[in-house]
Design an enzyme around this catalytic site. Structure first.
Site, mmCIF file in Angstrom:
data_model
loop_
_atom_site.group_PDB
_atom_site.id
_atom_site.type_symbol
_atom_site.label_atom_id
_atom_site.label_comp_id
_atom_site.label_asym_id
_atom_site.label_seq_id
_atom_site.Cartn_x
_atom_site.Cartn_y
_atom_site.Cartn_z
ATOM 1 N N TYR A 1 3.990 -3.041 2.415
ATOM 2 C CA TYR A 1 3.338 -2.275 3.482
ATOM 3 C C TYR A 1 2.756 -3.216 4.542
ATOM 4 O O TYR A 1 2.812 -2.929 5.742
ATOM 5 C CB TYR A 1 2.233 -1.404 2.873
ATOM 6 C CG TYR A 1 1.460 -0.581 3.874
ATOM 7 C CD1 TYR A 1 2.003 0.584 4.412
ATOM 8 C CD2 TYR A 1 0.184 -0.955 4.275
ATOM 9 C CE1 TYR A 1 1.293 1.335 5.334
ATOM 10 C CE2 TYR A 1 -0.541 -0.209 5.194
ATOM 11 C CZ TYR A 1 0.026 0.948 5.724
ATOM 12 O OH TYR A 1 -0.682 1.684 6.631
ATOM 13 N N GLY B 1 0.848 -1.194 0.000
ATOM 14 C CA GLY B 1 0.000 0.000 0.000
ATOM 15 C C GLY B 1 0.874 1.230 0.000
ATOM 16 O O GLY B 1 2.079 1.145 0.277
ATOM 17 N N SER C 1 -26.327 -9.574 -22.133
ATOM 18 C CA SER C 1 -25.819 -8.467 -22.942
ATOM 19 C C SER C 1 -24.958 -8.978 -24.084
ATOM 20 O O SER C 1 -24.649 -8.246 -25.009
ATOM 21 C CB SER C 1 -24.979 -7.541 -22.073
ATOM 22 O OG SER C 1 -23.780 -8.205 -21.708
ATOM 23 N N GLY C 2 -24.530 -10.241 -23.982
ATOM 24 C CA GLY C 2 -23.597 -10.753 -24.980
ATOM 25 C C GLY C 2 -22.155 -10.576 -24.530
ATOM 26 O O GLY C 2 -21.232 -11.086 -25.141
ATOM 27 N N GLY C 3 -21.961 -9.854 -23.414
ATOM 28 C CA GLY C 3 -20.620 -9.722 -22.847
ATOM 29 C C GLY C 3 -20.229 -11.027 -22.162
ATOM 30 O O GLY C 3 -21.064 -11.923 -21.991
ATOM 31 N N VAL C 4 -18.956 -11.111 -21.772
ATOM 32 C CA VAL C 4 -18.442 -12.360 -21.221
ATOM 33 C C VAL C 4 -19.186 -12.762 -19.942
ATOM 34 O O VAL C 4 -19.625 -13.907 -19.801
ATOM 35 C CB VAL C 4 -16.932 -12.230 -20.888
ATOM 36 C CG1 VAL C 4 -16.357 -13.555 -20.430
ATOM 37 C CG2 VAL C 4 -16.171 -11.686 -22.064
ATOM 38 N N ASP C 5 -19.354 -11.800 -19.025
ATOM 39 C CA ASP C 5 -19.887 -12.163 -17.710
ATOM 40 C C ASP C 5 -21.326 -12.672 -17.792
ATOM 41 O O ASP C 5 -21.643 -13.734 -17.254
ATOM 42 C CB ASP C 5 -19.812 -10.971 -16.746
ATOM 43 C CG ASP C 5 -18.410 -10.413 -16.649
ATOM 44 O OD1 ASP C 5 -17.474 -11.127 -17.046
ATOM 45 O OD2 ASP C 5 -18.251 -9.274 -16.188
ATOM 46 N N SER C 6 -22.181 -11.904 -18.470
ATOM 47 C CA SER C 6 -23.583 -12.356 -18.492
ATOM 48 C C SER C 6 -23.714 -13.624 -19.326
ATOM 49 O O SER C 6 -24.556 -14.479 -19.043
ATOM 50 C CB SER C 6 -24.530 -11.262 -18.973
ATOM 51 O OG SER C 6 -24.354 -10.963 -20.325
ATOM 52 N N SER C 7 -22.862 -13.811 -20.350
ATOM 53 C CA SER C 7 -22.939 -15.040 -21.159
ATOM 54 C C SER C 7 -22.550 -16.262 -20.325
ATOM 55 O O SER C 7 -23.219 -17.292 -20.371
ATOM 56 C CB SER C 7 -22.003 -14.957 -22.363
ATOM 57 O OG SER C 7 -22.390 -13.897 -23.190
ATOM 58 N N LYS D 1 -11.905 -11.718 -13.733
ATOM 59 C CA LYS D 1 -12.256 -11.740 -15.156
ATOM 60 C C LYS D 1 -11.640 -12.911 -15.925
ATOM 61 O O LYS D 1 -12.325 -13.621 -16.656
ATOM 62 C CB LYS D 1 -11.809 -10.417 -15.791
ATOM 63 C CG LYS D 1 -12.373 -10.178 -17.154
ATOM 64 C CD LYS D 1 -13.806 -9.765 -17.022
ATOM 65 C CE LYS D 1 -14.428 -9.348 -18.320
ATOM 66 N NZ LYS D 1 -15.754 -8.756 -18.073
#
Ligand code: XMP
Length: 513
Positions: free
Chosen positions: A83, A55, A223-229, A369
């Site tokens: 830190y 940190g 949405s067609g994005g990675v996460d929702s797919s 991700k």
């Protein structure tokens, strides 16, 4: 989930997520939490080990982030990094001071190979240092196990109490044997068996979802994005036709994206679910007519999205569960949520209020991700979907500066498709974190085929970043840029100029609006 876990307490360093990632690479499940997590909460989680991160502060200053001293009395091994090592020293009665010589970058360190933390590590090894303070005196009962010419306590430990500390960063690859050290900590010192795997995670999660949902009805905004797919496919595998996915095509997607999503999730795709594609392009264009202010555009797109989604949800009737593709960094961001609002960001507009559901299902809330992508591959989702770049909820609406029109959407879609094709052809896709074309609202004079033109300028953007909070402009070879420019001005009607955006973040942002 009753699995062995190590927790990382975040003191604001840059590599915190990387630490968790590295622990998972040791096949041990790991979560990042804010440094002020209460000792009771930690007890409840029963971690096998705790890691304190680096940190930017000075441990000896009163208002610097700290943690409870009790953490060191839980009987759970603790590893302090940078830190975090100074916090340990300071709280346990050692002394931390400004170092006479700061160390930054690759540094030779001599470690005590008799320490369990350094088992299998060379006595003289290279580590990554980044500090201006140092531990001047170790707390009582600690012994020094690492030194550099300028840092007398590059590592210290009190093995009887399970306490270990390193001034350097074992998580970054420049610390050549850093992964061995982390492996020693989680496997040998914390006693984790290392049985965490992505495929077992996927299977287990599907099983858990199935048990939880029973005969319930599930709704997912895709949405067609990675996460929702990935979330949708997990649900489809768990409960099949009990799942309905609503995909709102707002007319601000990349070229052919709507059809690509439909090919995977629609009736001709491999999954047995209810899929509803709503072609709402006209509605969005109508609401965006004449609007130029970026925040207003974002708000309109977000609101309209929710309205369309709600209309569809009402047709389906009462649902029991709503699926969200929330991933770990989203959890952390919303948990800390202290930074200033630069843009009203991320998932389009949040949750609809009046969709009637009992509970939210978030099957990815424990993953980062790249792990979501890995889970997607385990689930057999096509690579072009799994490796998709981040794409903002408001889509091309915020990549068209000024008013959004159907014609401008066509221009930016075509230019962007060419740009992506050429980046892929040059083999650069894996090296750039995010790249896209945007449409400026600048028109300028040009000459084409002996005639005067007065057309738009397309801006090409490409950045490298690890966390998307800061970013550098990517160094794309000039020939590649030139080829993109040539193709865009020749093939995309309405464009006579192409510029490359060199701005880093900060002061710029990745998107243009
Ligand atoms: P900025 O432009 O803030 O973007 O530097 C950082 C990252 O976030 C993405 N982004 C968004 N994602 N809704 C999203 O879901 C949004 O409104 C939004 N705005 C930016 C952007 O693409 C980049 O990856």
């Amino acid at each position: 989930m009753n699995q062995e876990k190590v927790i990382v307490l975040d003191f604001g360093g840059q590599y915190n997520q990387l630490i968790a990632r590295r622990v998972r690479e040791c096949s041990v499940y790991c979560e990042v939490h804010p440094h002020y997590l209460s000792v009771d909460k930690i007890r409840e989680m029963s971690p096998k080990g705790i890691i304190l991160t680096g940190g930017p502060n000075s441990a000896y200053l009163e208002d610097s982030p700290s943690c409870s001293r009790e953490i060191f009395e839980l009987g759970v091994p603790v590893l302090g990094i940078c830190y975090g090592s100074q916090v340990m020293a300071h709280l346990l009665g050692g002394s931390v001071k400004t170092a006479p010589v700061s160390e930054f970058g690759k540094t030779d360190v001599k470690v005590d190979t008799a320490s369990e933390l350094f088992e299998g590590v060379q006595e003289h090894t290279v580590c990554w240092m980044s500090h201006t303070d140092y531990i001047e005196k170790t707390p009582a009962g600690f012994q020094v196990t690492g030194q550099t010419p300028s840092c007398p306590v590059a590592a210290m430990e009190c093995p009887q109490r399970g306490l270990y500390a390193v001034q350097f960063h074992p998580e970054v690859m420049h610390t050549v044997q850093g992964q061995t050290m982390l492996l020693n900590f989680v496997h040998h010192i914390c006693g984790c068996s290392g049985d965490w795997k992505m495929d077992s995670f996927v299977e287990k999660t599907i099983q858990e979802i199935r048990e939880k949902i029973g005969n319930g009805k599930v709704l997912c905004a895709l949405s067609g994005g990675v996460d929702s797919s990935v979330a949708a496919v997990m649900l489809a595998k768990a409960v099949g036709k009990q799942l309905t996915c609503v995909f709102v095509d707002h007319g601000l997607l990349r070229k052919n994206e709507g059809d690509e999503v439909e090919a995977v999730f629609g009736p001709d795709g491999p999954y047995d679910l209810h899929f509803i594609r709503v072609n709402a392009q006209e509605r969005f264009y109508a609401r965006l007519k004449g609007v130029t202010e970026p925040e207003q555009k974002r708000k309109i797109i977000g609101e309209e999205f929710i309205r369309v989604f709600e209309e569809e949800a009402k047709k389906i009737g009462a649902v029991d569960y709503l699926v969200q593709g929330t991933i770990y960094p989203d959890v952390i961001e919303s948990g800390l949520g202290k930074s200033a609002t630069i843009k009203s960001h991320h998932n389009v507009g949040g949750l609809p209020d009046c969709v009637d559901f009992k509970e939210i299902v978030e099957p990815l809330r424990l993953l980062f991700k790249d792990e979501v992508r890995q889970a997607g591959r385990e689930l057999g989702i096509p690579e072009n979907l799994v490796s998709r770049q981040p794409f903002p909820g408001p889509g091309l609406g915020i990549r068209i500066i000024g008013e959004v029109t159907q014609e401008k959407v066509r221009i930016v879609q075509d230019a962007d498709a060419i740009y992506r094709e050429e980046i892929a052809a040059a083999g650069l896709a894996g090296e750039i974190s995010q790249y896209f074309a945007a449409l400026t609202n600048m028109r300028s004079v040009g000459v084409m085929g002996d005639g005067r033109t007065y057309d738009y300028a397309v801006a090409l953007r490409a950045v490298t970043t690890t966390d998307f909070m800061t970013a550098e402009c990517a160094q794309i070879p000039f020939e590649v840029l030139q080829k993109v420019m040539n193709r865009v001005v020749n093939e995309v009607k309405g464009v006579n100029r192409v510029v490359y955006d060199l701005t880093s973040k900060p002061p710029g942002t990745i998107e243009f609006e």
